[in-house]
Scaffold this motif. Sequence first.
Motif, mmCIF file in Angstrom:
data_model
loop_
_atom_site.group_PDB
_atom_site.id
_atom_site.type_symbol
_atom_site.label_atom_id
_atom_site.label_comp_id
_atom_site.label_asym_id
_atom_site.label_seq_id
_atom_site.Cartn_x
_atom_site.Cartn_y
_atom_site.Cartn_z
ATOM 1 N N TYR A 1 62.329 72.736 25.819
ATOM 2 C CA TYR A 1 62.615 72.131 27.111
ATOM 3 C C TYR A 1 62.708 70.631 26.961
ATOM 4 O O TYR A 1 61.958 70.021 26.210
ATOM 5 C CB TYR A 1 61.495 72.451 28.115
ATOM 6 C CG TYR A 1 61.413 73.912 28.465
ATOM 7 C CD1 TYR A 1 62.341 74.490 29.309
ATOM 8 C CD2 TYR A 1 60.403 74.713 27.947
ATOM 9 C CE1 TYR A 1 62.271 75.832 29.636
ATOM 10 C CE2 TYR A 1 60.315 76.056 28.262
ATOM 11 C CZ TYR A 1 61.262 76.605 29.113
ATOM 12 O OH TYR A 1 61.193 77.925 29.433
ATOM 13 N N GLU A 2 63.637 70.057 27.681
ATOM 14 C CA GLU A 2 63.739 68.613 27.705
ATOM 15 C C GLU A 2 64.556 68.195 28.911
ATOM 16 O O GLU A 2 65.336 68.966 29.449
ATOM 17 C CB GLU A 2 64.387 68.064 26.437
ATOM 18 C CG GLU A 2 65.870 68.361 26.308
ATOM 19 C CD GLU A 2 66.494 67.698 25.099
ATOM 20 O OE1 GLU A 2 66.677 66.474 25.119
ATOM 21 O OE2 GLU A 2 66.769 68.411 24.140
ATOM 22 N N SER B 1 61.403 70.755 14.632
ATOM 23 C CA SER B 1 61.369 71.261 16.005
ATOM 24 C C SER B 1 62.271 72.486 16.110
ATOM 25 O O SER B 1 63.316 72.554 15.476
ATOM 26 C CB SER B 1 61.813 70.177 16.991
ATOM 27 O OG SER B 1 63.160 69.826 16.758
ATOM 28 N N PRO B 2 61.854 73.448 16.910
ATOM 29 C CA PRO B 2 62.675 74.646 17.067
ATOM 30 C C PRO B 2 63.995 74.314 17.748
ATOM 31 O O PRO B 2 64.109 73.308 18.453
ATOM 32 C CB PRO B 2 61.807 75.552 17.947
ATOM 33 C CG PRO B 2 60.852 74.647 18.620
ATOM 34 C CD PRO B 2 60.649 73.473 17.721
#
Length: 161
Positions: free
Chosen positions: A64-65, A59-60
């Motif tokens: 967003y989270e 994952s980069p």
Amino acid sequence: MTPRNNTTDITELGHSPDVRQERQQQLLDLLRQTAPEVLSDNQIDVERLKELLGEERLSPAEHYELSWAGKKDARREIQKKTSHTLRPDANNPESAQHMLIEGENLEVLRVLQKSYYGKVKMIYIDPPYNTGNDSFVYPDDYSETLDEYQKRTGEKNEAGF
């Protein structure tokens, strides 16, 4: 043929599984079968795993989270065992595509987690605001007068101007 043992460990009856422990064991078993080179003494070598997966699978660094203080603790809390069970309401027809469940939110989610994982389209949790129950942990009385609001937001000073 071996005789069947009809005794069951009483600690296992009536409790939800320890989901965290089960998932950890499943992951370790899967890694042992598919990528034993990333394990050493039941510890995962993250660098070897990264090499095996390749950069395009990682994952980069930016994404967003939804995050909040205590999120890790909340995840641990949901994975604890519970001895609660769901009992169907006689008024809810068996053929209904919905279910109304009343109970403490976290306990209900724990019970639903194993049996209904992947089968639930939506869960709507209606928080018990303004019930008059003094045991409610969060403040739920947000009523204030216009004057109080204007002072709080800085529209008026303490003198009322």
